[in-house]
Structure formats: structure tokens, C-alpha cells
Design a protein around this motif. Structure first.
Motif, PDB file in Angstrom:
ATOM      1  N   LYS A   1      24.487  29.698  27.249  1.00  0.00           N
ATOM      2  CA  LYS A   1      25.008  30.048  28.753  1.00  0.00           C
ATOM      3  C   LYS A   1      25.651  31.518  28.914  1.00  0.00           C
ATOM      4  CE  LYS A   1      25.628  25.072  29.808  1.00  0.00           C
ATOM      5  NZ  LYS A   1      26.577  24.431  29.792  1.00  0.00           N
ATOM      6  N   PRO A   2      25.241  32.002  30.059  1.00  0.00           N
ATOM      7  CA  PRO A   2      26.557  32.938  30.046  1.00  0.00           C
ATOM      8  C   PRO A   2      28.342  32.960  29.613  1.00  0.00           C
ATOM      9  CG  PRO A   2      24.910  33.287  31.420  1.00  0.00           C
ATOM     10  CD  PRO A   2      25.494  31.494  30.959  1.00  0.00           C
ATOM     11  N   TYR A   3      28.882  33.847  28.565  1.00  0.00           N
ATOM     12  CA  TYR A   3      29.608  33.715  28.395  1.00  0.00           C
ATOM     13  C   TYR A   3      30.668  34.355  28.820  1.00  0.00           C
ATOM     14  CZ  TYR A   3      33.969  32.408  25.772  1.00  0.00           C
ATOM     15  OH  TYR A   3      35.595  31.826  25.224  1.00  0.00           O
ATOM     16  N   ARG A   4      29.798  35.837  28.599  1.00  0.00           N
ATOM     17  CA  ARG A   4      31.232  36.600  28.803  1.00  0.00           C
ATOM     18  C   ARG A   4      30.540  38.452  29.448  1.00  0.00           C
ATOM     19  NH1 ARG A   4      32.854  41.082  24.404  1.00  0.00           N
ATOM     20  NH2 ARG A   4      34.490  41.787  25.520  1.00  0.00           N
ATOM     21  N   ALA A   5      30.364  38.920  30.609  1.00  0.00           N
ATOM     22  CA  ALA A   5      30.414  39.799  30.996  1.00  0.00           C
ATOM     23  C   ALA A   5      30.786  41.269  31.319  1.00  0.00           C
ATOM     24  CB  ALA A   5      29.488  39.411  32.132  1.00  0.00           C
ATOM     25  N   VAL A   6      30.909  42.694  30.624  1.00  0.00           N
ATOM     26  CA  VAL A   6      31.417  43.558  31.227  1.00  0.00           C
ATOM     27  C   VAL A   6      30.950  44.586  32.545  1.00  0.00           C
ATOM     28  CG1 VAL A   6      32.530  43.370  28.890  1.00  0.00           C
ATOM     29  CG2 VAL A   6      30.170  43.942  29.078  1.00  0.00           C
ATOM     30  N   GLY A   7      31.661  45.305  32.840  1.00  0.00           N
ATOM     31  CA  GLY A   7      31.055  46.430  33.646  1.00  0.00           C
ATOM     32  C   GLY A   7      32.334  47.584  34.107  1.00  0.00           C
ATOM     33  N   THR A   8      31.517  48.765  34.889  1.00  0.00           N
ATOM     34  CA  THR A   8      31.834  49.510  35.291  1.00  0.00           C
ATOM     35  C   THR A   8      32.640  48.780  36.302  1.00  0.00           C
ATOM     36  OG1 THR A   8      30.616  50.915  35.774  1.00  0.00           O
ATOM     37  CG2 THR A   8      31.392  50.816  33.834  1.00  0.00           C
ATOM     38  N   LEU A   9      33.719  49.526  37.377  1.00  0.00           N
ATOM     39  CA  LEU A   9      33.912  49.751  38.342  1.00  0.00           C
ATOM     40  C   LEU A   9      34.076  51.253  39.156  1.00  0.00           C
ATOM     41  CD1 LEU A   9      34.203  47.291  41.470  1.00  0.00           C
ATOM     42  CD2 LEU A   9      36.816  48.215  40.402  1.00  0.00           C
TER      43      LEU A   9
ATOM     44  N   ALA B   1      43.147  50.294  33.689  1.00  0.00           N
ATOM     45  CA  ALA B   1      43.707  50.313  34.407  1.00  0.00           C
ATOM     46  C   ALA B   1      43.490  51.295  35.300  1.00  0.00           C
ATOM     47  CB  ALA B   1      45.946  51.702  33.256  1.00  0.00           C
ATOM     48  N   GLN B   2      42.346  51.866  35.555  1.00  0.00           N
ATOM     49  CA  GLN B   2      41.622  52.670  36.409  1.00  0.00           C
ATOM     50  C   GLN B   2      41.008  51.784  37.455  1.00  0.00           C
ATOM     51  OE1 GLN B   2      41.267  56.138  35.617  1.00  0.00           O
ATOM     52  NE2 GLN B   2      40.044  56.161  37.870  1.00  0.00           N
ATOM     53  N   SER B   3      40.576  50.673  36.802  1.00  0.00           N
ATOM     54  CA  SER B   3      40.679  49.902  37.693  1.00  0.00           C
ATOM     55  C   SER B   3      41.539  49.729  38.204  1.00  0.00           C
ATOM     56  CB  SER B   3      39.920  48.555  37.352  1.00  0.00           C
ATOM     57  OG  SER B   3      39.076  48.330  36.051  1.00  0.00           O
ATOM     58  N   MET B   4      42.607  49.171  38.424  1.00  0.00           N
ATOM     59  CA  MET B   4      44.214  49.165  39.075  1.00  0.00           C
ATOM     60  C   MET B   4      44.480  50.951  40.288  1.00  0.00           C
ATOM     61  SD  MET B   4      44.877  46.160  38.731  1.00  0.00           S
ATOM     62  CE  MET B   4      43.224  45.846  39.035  1.00  0.00           C
ATOM     63  N   LYS B   5      43.957  51.633  39.447  1.00  0.00           N
ATOM     64  CA  LYS B   5      44.448  52.521  40.008  1.00  0.00           C
ATOM     65  C   LYS B   5      43.532  53.014  41.743  1.00  0.00           C
ATOM     66  CE  LYS B   5      43.966  57.872  39.478  1.00  0.00           C
ATOM     67  NZ  LYS B   5      43.970  59.054  38.956  1.00  0.00           N
TER      68      LYS B   5
ATOM     69  N   GLU C   1      46.678  47.843  32.996  1.00  0.00           N
ATOM     70  CA  GLU C   1      45.908  47.069  32.097  1.00  0.00           C
ATOM     71  C   GLU C   1      46.511  45.007  33.088  1.00  0.00           C
ATOM     72  OE1 GLU C   1      44.629  46.630  28.363  1.00  0.00           O
ATOM     73  OE2 GLU C   1      43.966  48.161  28.257  1.00  0.00           O
ATOM     74  N   THR C   2      45.093  44.960  33.737  1.00  0.00           N
ATOM     75  CA  THR C   2      45.481  43.688  34.360  1.00  0.00           C
ATOM     76  C   THR C   2      44.453  42.530  34.022  1.00  0.00           C
ATOM     77  OG1 THR C   2      46.649  44.501  36.090  1.00  0.00           O
ATOM     78  CG2 THR C   2      46.353  42.758  36.561  1.00  0.00           C
ATOM     79  N   VAL C   3      45.014  41.453  34.225  1.00  0.00           N
ATOM     80  CA  VAL C   3      44.261  39.534  34.022  1.00  0.00           C
ATOM     81  C   VAL C   3      44.318  38.840  35.098  1.00  0.00           C
ATOM     82  CG1 VAL C   3      43.191  37.207  32.568  1.00  0.00           C
ATOM     83  CG2 VAL C   3      44.344  40.363  31.129  1.00  0.00           C
ATOM     84  N   TRP C   4      43.410  39.319  36.075  1.00  0.00           N
ATOM     85  CA  TRP C   4      43.342  38.526  37.288  1.00  0.00           C
ATOM     86  C   TRP C   4      41.696  36.938  36.607  1.00  0.00           C
ATOM     87  CZ3 TRP C   4      43.630  42.288  41.255  1.00  0.00           C
ATOM     88  CH2 TRP C   4      44.951  43.055  41.832  1.00  0.00           C
TER      89      TRP C   4
END
Length: 505
Positions: free
Chosen positions: A252-260, A176-180, A188-191
Motif C-alpha cells: 500500500k502507498p505509504y509515503r509521497a514526496v513532491g514540490t510546490l 519553509a519555501q512552501s509556507m512563503k 518548516e511546518t507539519v499539517w
């Protein structure tokens, strides 16, 4: 393979005793609970594990399990415990409930009950189930929730959102903070990754793709990239995205997480600081030119004056008249130098940069009228290709001075090998107004003089009127108006000056 026959019950222990021993080895409380329409609930059986979990004997627990439960259950769970039991029986659905008890020795413990109801022909219902001590699991869950809450609070306080990129499906989860940050509804959003990149400012997309690919390919130790993303109501925001790959599948890379993180305010200060540093650099260059005047020209005048005054004291009458002529020449030169210095200081300090909407062709016509005799004398052909309605946002005195200096130089440095031609052309480049002033004169060797062309007292041709002050003053005036000058030139072919106007207030 050898098979063994089941033991003969006559030779082995009774089957019920066997099952009872087996159930008592299970750490959970195994129970059988009976409900009858009139007699309500009664506990038909419970395993010996009740002594460990409830700190009560199976006999006491079975004799009156409602009283035993009530003495252990925390008051806040009493009603909900029985409500959940009644609902499971009424709807014939599994009974599952978590609650806390207060035990005499162990203190507060978290327990969980799970049972399946079975309706009987006589209308009664039997629950077969188990009770488990889930204290350790529950405490870890509570700690995890607390940790997540602290992390969420810290991220929100730092204006940071979270993203989670499924590299297989190309879908990205945004908190939600990313969308803000981008001015959208805080949820929360999935794109898809393509949907997110559609929001990135066009000029920054390639850099974002390159940063992602470099990290995945191992060319950079971590993913970290700063770029602009469109905001729903506020133009765009500067963001810093950081992350790392946390899951591989089949190498193979499958999942990555991070901050904005929204760094707009910091980035704007950085840009402003960069402009300030540039301005300071330009001011240092001007100071360097002023230092050149003081250290060279003024010192030369002062030295010559002192020398002539010393000679004047001991000179004869006839010699004194000649020296007075020299003194007058030195005085005139000093006056001119001081005048130049005063004019440059005024450009930077006086309130002379008030802008007005001026007709460019009208002001050029005035300059050509002033220089009519010079143009006629040198047989100069003037070509004006500026539309009649073109205006520029400029200071009138500066515009006259700039046009005068460029035109005077074009006449002064015309070639004797061909008829002089001066052209004035207008264009708009990337939304910015540009005036081209070109000539077919003797030109300038930019390879040798490019860095000095706008310097004070820098001359490039042996001309009796060359003082090296015109282009320096012109450049200062143009920059005081927020514009800039570019020059292209070739020896014995001519020069083109491009004057860029700044239309902002």
C-alpha cells in the motif's frame, strides 16, 4: 549437541595474549586511557591498529600520546578535542568527538573517538574506548549536505517548496519555501492534509482530490495538478504541485514526496493570453462581416452602377430618365451600406465608450416615449418590472441604442394571432445585473439560426423593414461595454433577450 570445554590455560596460550591478538584484528584503535589527579592523562594500552589509523607505532603512541596527537591533529581541533575529553571525565558521561588529522602518507583523514569513563576508588578515571577512521562516511555526509544545499538553493531560486506526505498518518511536511508561497512565516511546518485543503480555493478542491485519487489508483502516470491556494495577504496564488509515491508498506502507498511551485505570474499571463485570443477571434468574426459587406454589398452596388452607366451612354433620352431613377436608388442603397459600415467602425474605434451611472428605468421610459406611436399603432401592452432606483454603469448613447433596438424588434416581429406584450424585468444573477426583455411575438428558430442570429445582414423573417443590421450593432455595443447577450426563443411563442451588464470601470 556437543559442548566443548574451555581450554586449560596451562595447555593454551595465556588469556591476555589471546585477547591482545583478538583486539589487534579489529580495524579500530582500541585503547585504555587513565587520568590521575596529579599525573593527568596517560595511555595505558592501544591496539596495533594505531599504526594503520595514525601511521605511528603503538610504542611511540603509548609513550607520549599527547605529543603524538598534537603532531597529527589539525590546529582548529586541538582545544575542542581536550575540552570534550575533560567534560566527559568531569561529568562522567561518554566521550564522543569527531576531528581531522594530517597524516604523513594518507594526508587528511576524519577520525572519531568514543569512550566510556569509569571512576575508580582512588579518584582516578579510566576511559575504555575506540578510535575509528570515518573519512569515507564523512566525505559522503559532506557531499550529501552540499547536494542538499544546492537542491535547496535551486528550489528557492525557482520558487519551489517541498512537501512530504505520510499517507498513513495523513500528515504533510511543508518546507519553509512552501509556507512563503502562501504568505506565511518561512519555517518548516507539519499539517494534516485536511488543513492544507482548507486553504485551497473552494472551486479547486474537487479537482485536487480527483488528481490525488487518480494517481494513487494508477489512472495517471504521475501526480501533477494546478490549483489556487489562499494567500494570507494577496487573495490567492496559483500553484503547480508535482510528486510521486516513494515508499510502499504491505503493498500500500505509504509515503509521497513532491514540490510546490508558485506559477501565479505565468498563469495570469496565460489567462490574459486566452482573453487576447478570444478577442482576436471576435475581431476576426467582425472582419469576416466587414468582408461580407465589401465582397457582396459594395461589389453589388458597384456592378449595378457600372452596368447602368454603360447602358446610360447608349440610351435614348426617355430611357435615361428611367435609368436616373435606378441610379438614385442604387446611390441611396450604397449610402446606407456605407453608413452602416461607418457606424460599426465607430463602435470599435471612436472614444464613445465612456461610462456613467445611469438610471435604467429612466432611459427605458425615454425609449417608450419615442416609440409611443408605434406602440399605440400595434396595441402593444408594455410591462415594466424594474425598480425605480436601479442604475447601470453604461454609455448613455449605447444604452439608448440597445433599448431602442430590442424594443423596435419586439414590435416589428409581433404576432398577428395575439395581442403583443413586451416585458422588461430586472434581476441580479451571481452578483451581476441582468435585464430581461421578453415578448410573445413570432419567435426565432434557434435550431436553424442560433449561430447567425447576431450576424450582419442576417434576417429570419420576411418583413419589409428587415435589414439584418440591428442585432449585429446591438451586440457590438453591448460587448464594447464589457457585457454580453443571451437569447432564448421558440417559434410562434416569443423571444427573451438577457442583457448582462458589466459594472467594472
Amino acid at each position: 549437541m556437543k559442548f566443548y570445554d574451555a581450554p586449560d590455560l596451562d595447555e593454551a596460550e595465556p588469556l591476555n595474549a589471546f585477547y591482545k591478538k583478538l583486539l589487534n584484528q579489529v580495524p579500530d584503535v582500541i585503547f585504555k586511557l587513565l587520568w590521575k589527579p596529579k599525573n593527568d592523562y596517560s595511555l595505558e594500552y592501544c591496539s596495533d591498529s594505531v599504526g594503520h589509523i595514525y601511521e605511528i607505532t603503538p610504542e611511540i603512541f603509548t609513550a607520549d600520546f599527547v605529543e603524538a596527537l598534537n603532531s597529527r591533529l589539525l590546529p582548529m581541533y586541538l582545544r575542542s578535542f581536550y575540552v570534550s575529553l575533560h567534560r566527559a571525565r568531569k561529568h562522567n558521561k561518554p566521550w564522543e568527538f569527531e576531528y581531522q588529522v594530517a597524516l604523513p602518507v594518507k594526508g587528511y583523514r576524519w577520525l572519531k573517538v568514543y569512550a566510556n569513563p569509569e571512576a575508580q576508588p582512588d579518584g582516578s578515571v579510566i576511559f575504555y574506548g575506540r578510535m575509528s577512521d570515518i573519512t569515507t562516511q564523512k566525505e559522503q555526509e559532506i557531499m550529501l549536505r552540499g547536494s542538499e544545499a544546492r537542491i535547496r538553493f535551486a528550489l528557492e531560486a525557482a520558487s519551489e517548496g517541498i512537501w512530504d506526505f505520510n499517507m498513513s498518518s495523513n500528515e504533510v511536511y511543508f518546507s519553509a519555501q512552501s509556507m512563503k508561497i502562501i504568505g506565511m512565516e518561512e519555517k518548516e511546518t507539519v499539517w494534516t492534509q485536511d488543513q492544507w485543503r482548507a486553504l485551497i480555493v473552494k472551486e479547486d478542491v474537487k479537482g485536487h482530490i480527483r488528481a490525488v485519487n487518480d494517481y494513487i489508483a494508477g489512472r495517471t502516470p504521475r501526480f501533477e495538478h494546478i490549483y489556487r491556494v489562499k494567500h494570507t495577504t494577496d487573495g490567492y496564488r496559483w500553484v503547480m504541485s508535482r510528486g510521486q509515491i516513494v515508499e510502499f508498506r504491505e503493498n500500500k502507498p505509504y509515503r509521497a514526496v513532491g514540490t510546490l511551485k508558485d506559477i501565479t505570474e505565468l498563469k495570469e499571463k496565460e489567462i490574459a493570453l486566452g482573453k487576447t485570443i478570444t478577442l482576436v477571434g471576435e475581431q476576426n468574426n467582425r472582419l469576416s462581416n466587414f468582408a461580407h459587406i465589401v465582397s457582396h454589398n459594395l461589389r453589388s452596388h458597384a456592378s449595378n452602377l457600372k452596368m447602368l452607366l454603360d447602358l446610360f451612354k447608349s440610351a435614348e433620352d426617355g430611357e435615361r430618365e428611367e435609368m436616373l431613377g435606378h441610379l438614385e436608388a442604387i446611390s441611396d442603397g450604397l449610402t446606407i451600406t456605407i453608413s452602416h459600415l461607418k457606424e460599426l467602425v465607430e463602435i470599435q474605434t471612436e472614444v464613445k465608450n465612456v461610462k456613467e451611472r445611469l438610471n435604467l428605468r429612466y432611459y427605458l421610459k425615454n425609449i417608450l416615449t419615442i416609440l409611443h406611436n408605434e406602440i399605440t399603432k400595434h396595441a402593444v401592452t408594455v410591462e415594466v418590472n424594474i425598480p425605480l432606483d436601479v442604475t447601470v454603469y453604461y454609455n448613455p448613447a449605447y444604452l439608448e441604442s440597445v433599448l431602442l433596438n430590442f424594443t423596435t424588434n419586439a414590435i416589428k416581429y409581433s404576432s398577428s394571432d395575439r395581442k403583443p406584450v413586451i416585458s422588461y424585468d430586472f434581476a441580479i444573477e451571481n452578483g451581476q445585473k441582468v435585464l430581461y426583455i421578453s415578448d410573445n411575438g413570432i419567435g426565432i428558430d434557434l435550431k436553424r439560426h442560433k449561430n447567425a442570429i447576431f450576424g450582419m445582414y442576417k434576417t429570419f423573417h420576411k418583413h419589409h423593414n428587415s435589414r439584418g443590421i440591428g442585432l449585429f450593432i446591438t451586440k457590438n455595443q453591448v460587448e464594447a461595454m464589457g457585457g454580453r447577450i443571451e437569447v432564448t426563443s421558440e417559434v410562434n411563442k416569443g423571444t427573451i433577450f438577457k442583457l448582462y451588464f458589466n459594472e467594472e470601470g
